[in-house]
Motif scaffolding. Structure first.
Motif, PDB file in Angstrom:
ATOM      1  N   GLY A   1      44.861  -9.204   4.383  1.00 45.70           N
ATOM      2  CA  GLY A   1      44.779  -7.916   3.714  1.00 45.70           C
ATOM      3  C   GLY A   1      44.298  -7.960   2.281  1.00 45.70           C
ATOM      4  O   GLY A   1      44.418  -6.967   1.558  1.00 45.70           O
ATOM      5  N   GLN A   2      43.707  -9.079   1.858  1.00 47.55           N
ATOM      6  CA  GLN A   2      43.356  -9.242   0.449  1.00 47.55           C
ATOM      7  C   GLN A   2      41.899  -8.920   0.128  1.00 47.55           C
ATOM      8  O   GLN A   2      41.452  -9.105  -1.007  1.00 47.55           O
ATOM      9  CB  GLN A   2      43.695 -10.659  -0.006  1.00 47.55           C
TER      10      GLN A   2
ATOM     11  N   GLY B   1      36.121  -6.890  -9.232  1.00 47.38           N
ATOM     12  CA  GLY B   1      36.082  -5.846  -8.227  1.00 47.38           C
ATOM     13  C   GLY B   1      35.915  -6.419  -6.831  1.00 47.38           C
ATOM     14  O   GLY B   1      35.930  -7.638  -6.635  1.00 47.38           O
ATOM     15  N   TYR B   2      35.759  -5.528  -5.884  1.00 46.93           N
ATOM     16  CA  TYR B   2      35.748  -5.936  -4.478  1.00 46.93           C
ATOM     17  C   TYR B   2      34.609  -5.285  -3.710  1.00 46.93           C
ATOM     18  O   TYR B   2      34.282  -4.108  -3.935  1.00 46.93           O
ATOM     19  CB  TYR B   2      37.070  -5.538  -3.811  1.00 46.93           C
ATOM     20  N   LEU B   3      34.048  -6.064  -2.800  1.00 44.08           N
ATOM     21  CA  LEU B   3      33.144  -5.486  -1.815  1.00 44.08           C
ATOM     22  C   LEU B   3      33.965  -4.642  -0.846  1.00 44.08           C
ATOM     23  O   LEU B   3      33.601  -3.509  -0.517  1.00 44.08           O
ATOM     24  CB  LEU B   3      32.410  -6.602  -1.068  1.00 44.08           C
ATOM     25  N   TYR B   4      35.097  -5.212  -0.378  1.00 42.71           N
ATOM     26  CA  TYR B   4      36.081  -4.485   0.413  1.00 42.71           C
ATOM     27  C   TYR B   4      37.433  -4.741  -0.232  1.00 42.71           C
ATOM     28  O   TYR B   4      37.803  -5.894  -0.475  1.00 42.71           O
ATOM     29  CB  TYR B   4      36.080  -4.961   1.871  1.00 42.71           C
ATOM     30  N   PRO B   5      38.196  -3.709  -0.525  1.00 38.34           N
ATOM     31  CA  PRO B   5      39.387  -3.861  -1.371  1.00 38.34           C
ATOM     32  C   PRO B   5      40.587  -4.427  -0.629  1.00 38.34           C
ATOM     33  O   PRO B   5      40.700  -4.314   0.607  1.00 38.34           O
ATOM     34  CB  PRO B   5      39.671  -2.417  -1.801  1.00 38.34           C
ATOM     35  N   PRO B   6      41.521  -5.041  -1.355  1.00 36.12           N
ATOM     36  CA  PRO B   6      42.792  -5.456  -0.761  1.00 36.12           C
ATOM     37  C   PRO B   6      43.637  -4.231  -0.427  1.00 36.12           C
ATOM     38  O   PRO B   6      43.584  -3.212  -1.129  1.00 36.12           O
ATOM     39  CB  PRO B   6      43.439  -6.299  -1.862  1.00 36.12           C
ATOM     40  N   LEU B   7      44.411  -4.326   0.628  1.00 33.55           N
ATOM     41  CA  LEU B   7      45.237  -3.204   1.074  1.00 33.55           C
ATOM     42  C   LEU B   7      46.712  -3.409   0.775  1.00 33.55           C
ATOM     43  O   LEU B   7      47.508  -2.478   0.907  1.00 33.55           O
ATOM     44  CB  LEU B   7      45.041  -2.981   2.578  1.00 33.55           C
TER      45      LEU B   7
ATOM     46  N   GLY C   1      45.424  -1.607 -13.863  1.00 31.75           N
ATOM     47  CA  GLY C   1      46.225  -2.806 -13.638  1.00 31.75           C
ATOM     48  C   GLY C   1      45.759  -3.631 -12.457  1.00 31.75           C
ATOM     49  O   GLY C   1      46.328  -4.681 -12.176  1.00 31.75           O
ATOM     50  N   ASN C   2      44.747  -3.166 -11.745  1.00 28.51           N
ATOM     51  CA  ASN C   2      44.191  -3.931 -10.634  1.00 28.51           C
ATOM     52  C   ASN C   2      42.668  -3.914 -10.729  1.00 28.51           C
ATOM     53  O   ASN C   2      42.098  -3.336 -11.653  1.00 28.51           O
ATOM     54  CB  ASN C   2      44.687  -3.389  -9.284  1.00 28.51           C
ATOM     55  N   ASN C   3      42.027  -4.545  -9.770  1.00 29.56           N
ATOM     56  CA  ASN C   3      40.568  -4.643  -9.785  1.00 29.56           C
ATOM     57  C   ASN C   3      39.903  -3.745  -8.744  1.00 29.56           C
ATOM     58  O   ASN C   3      38.783  -4.003  -8.308  1.00 29.56           O
ATOM     59  CB  ASN C   3      40.145  -6.096  -9.574  1.00 29.56           C
ATOM     60  N   LEU C   4      40.588  -2.674  -8.377  1.00 32.32           N
ATOM     61  CA  LEU C   4      39.987  -1.689  -7.490  1.00 32.32           C
ATOM     62  C   LEU C   4      38.989  -0.823  -8.272  1.00 32.32           C
ATOM     63  O   LEU C   4      38.955  -0.839  -9.493  1.00 32.32           O
ATOM     64  CB  LEU C   4      41.061  -0.791  -6.874  1.00 32.32           C
ATOM     65  N   ALA C   5      38.218  -0.053  -7.532  1.00 32.95           N
ATOM     66  CA  ALA C   5      37.330   0.952  -8.118  1.00 32.95           C
ATOM     67  C   ALA C   5      37.700   2.307  -7.534  1.00 32.95           C
ATOM     68  O   ALA C   5      38.202   2.398  -6.404  1.00 32.95           O
ATOM     69  CB  ALA C   5      35.867   0.632  -7.812  1.00 32.95           C
ATOM     70  N   CYS C   6      37.455   3.363  -8.285  1.00 33.16           N
ATOM     71  CA  CYS C   6      37.691   4.715  -7.760  1.00 33.16           C
ATOM     72  C   CYS C   6      36.953   4.899  -6.437  1.00 33.16           C
ATOM     73  O   CYS C   6      37.435   5.564  -5.515  1.00 33.16           O
ATOM     74  CB  CYS C   6      37.209   5.761  -8.758  1.00 33.16           C
ATOM     75  N   ASN C   7      35.791   4.272  -6.355  1.00 37.94           N
ATOM     76  CA  ASN C   7      34.931   4.348  -5.179  1.00 37.94           C
ATOM     77  C   ASN C   7      35.561   3.739  -3.929  1.00 37.94           C
ATOM     78  O   ASN C   7      35.129   4.023  -2.814  1.00 37.94           O
ATOM     79  CB  ASN C   7      33.617   3.630  -5.499  1.00 37.94           C
ATOM     80  N   ASN C   8      36.600   2.922  -4.085  1.00 36.50           N
ATOM     81  CA  ASN C   8      37.246   2.325  -2.920  1.00 36.50           C
ATOM     82  C   ASN C   8      38.010   3.351  -2.087  1.00 36.50           C
ATOM     83  O   ASN C   8      38.230   3.138  -0.895  1.00 36.50           O
ATOM     84  CB  ASN C   8      38.216   1.217  -3.340  1.00 36.50           C
ATOM     85  N   CYS C   9      38.443   4.426  -2.709  1.00 38.61           N
ATOM     86  CA  CYS C   9      39.144   5.479  -1.970  1.00 38.61           C
ATOM     87  C   CYS C   9      38.273   6.724  -1.804  1.00 38.61           C
ATOM     88  O   CYS C   9      38.289   7.361  -0.752  1.00 38.61           O
ATOM     89  CB  CYS C   9      40.437   5.861  -2.671  1.00 38.61           C
TER      90      CYS C   9
END
Length: 346
Positions: free
Chosen positions: A220-221, A230-236, A99-107
């Motif tokens: 924080g976005q 996706g994101y280079l650096y993810p929103p928090l 439901g978002n544009n994060l990646a597993c790799n962000n965490c």
């Protein structure tokens, strides 16, 4: 002696020399193989009894295109470019699971290989395992789908589908050098000394602007990728991040992650923030608005197993929601020890 006889003699001598050379070559090869001169170093490198799991090569680029390796490489792609394949903008409605544009790799940083960032080396060997959130023994597929529903604010993947099998194949490959019990130095998060006070939101905000805003933005976005979802650096916080059911919304869990991984470049051996700074930052970030998971009240059927910094009720204690969100947490931990004989560490 005629020229004809001379030629025959020369040919005979050349033939004898050639045969002698071939026999000598065969003897040399036999001796070399007998004494192991042609044994491949690759066998030693891949011997899981001899290699440190944290020092192994986890670069999927060098894998060949066997069916097994193609599945591993697809799992790596799903892990590092989750939004591209499973996110809301992937272009295939039937493939929208996140439901978002994060990646597993962000965490799980460095494609799941960085110590103390929810590292996945060895993780698959620790399943099936009991998890208090569901109050039952769960499989690795259950755990992956828990992340899909919470950290990715999405829905479950088909347990036997291509994508789930690729995730599992990648995790199996990451765990190939891990001991049989899956316990590897750097798994999970590093413990911090939890301050015996409430989060200081003012200090958290100042730290965020000083240490975090250059990557995650003052709002924080995060910083989105230019040409892919996706994101280079993810929103928090905000609509395109993890929901309130994710483990990262717990102040203690988030503080443990922040301490050994943030700002970018920090590590367990070279942290930049103190325990108290990490604590205030985690509290500040998690007080911001974010998506709400449906039916969070069904989490933790046994409420006594609920971590003390879980930000949503119900609880098996009399402390207010605000204290579960911001602390101080020691009085809550003391309560569980006194009332239930349970030692809480998070």
């Amino acid at each position: 002696m005629t020229i004809k006889n001379s030629n025959k003699g020369r040919i005979r001598r050349q033939f004898i020399i050639l045969i002698s050379f071939l026999v000598l070559l065969l003897i040399i090869f036999y001796l070399l193989f007998s004494y192991g001169a042609f044994e491949s170093d690759y066998e030693d490198i891949e011997d899981k009894e001899k290699i440190d799991p944290l020092a192994a090569d986890y670069e999927t680029y060098y894998l060949d295109n066997s069916p097994e390796n193609k599945q591993i490489k697809y799992g790596f792609e799903l892990f590092t470019n989750t939004a591209k394949y499973l996110g809301p903008s992937n272009g295939k409605e039937e493939m929208i699971y996140s439901g978002n544009n994060l990646a597993c790799n962000n965490c799980h940083l460095n494609a799941g290989t960085k110590p103390y960032s929810g590292m996945l080396i060895g993780v698959i060997k620790r399943f099936p395992q009991f998890r208090g959130r569901e109050n039952k023994i769960g499989t690795i597929e259950d755990r992956i789908n828990g992340c899909m529903e919470r950290s990715m604010n999405g829905k479950e993947l088909p347990p036997n589908g291509k994508e789930m099998k690729a995730f599992v194949a990648y995790m199996n490959w990451l765990s190939r050098h891990a001991p049989e019990d899956g316990k590897v130095e750097g798994m999970g998060y590093a413990r911090i000394e939890i301050p015996d006070r409430a989060v200081d939101l003012e200090k958290g905000e100042k730290l965020f602007l000083k240490k975090c805003a250059s990557c995650h933005g003052q709002d924080g976005q995060g910083i989105p990728l230019k040409y892919n979802p996706g994101y280079l650096y993810p929103p928090l916080w905000g609509e395109d991040t993890y929901n309130n059911g994710a483990g990262m919304t717990r102040v203690i869990t988030a503080a443990e992650f922040i301490k050994t991984n943030m700002p970018y470049g920090a590590s367990f051996n070279d942290p930049e923030l103190t325990d108290e700074e990490s604590y205030d930052l985690a509290g500040y970030i998690n007080q911001k608005e974010r998506p709400v998971k449906s039916n969070p009240e069904f989490d933790f059927p046994d409420l006594k197993k609920k971590p003390v910094s879980t930000p949503y009720p119900p609880y098996a204690d009399p402390f207010p929601v605000s204290q579960h969100q911001l602390g101080p947490f020691q009085p809550i931990m003391d309560y569980y020890q006194k009332e239930y004989g349970i030692t809480k560490i998070k």
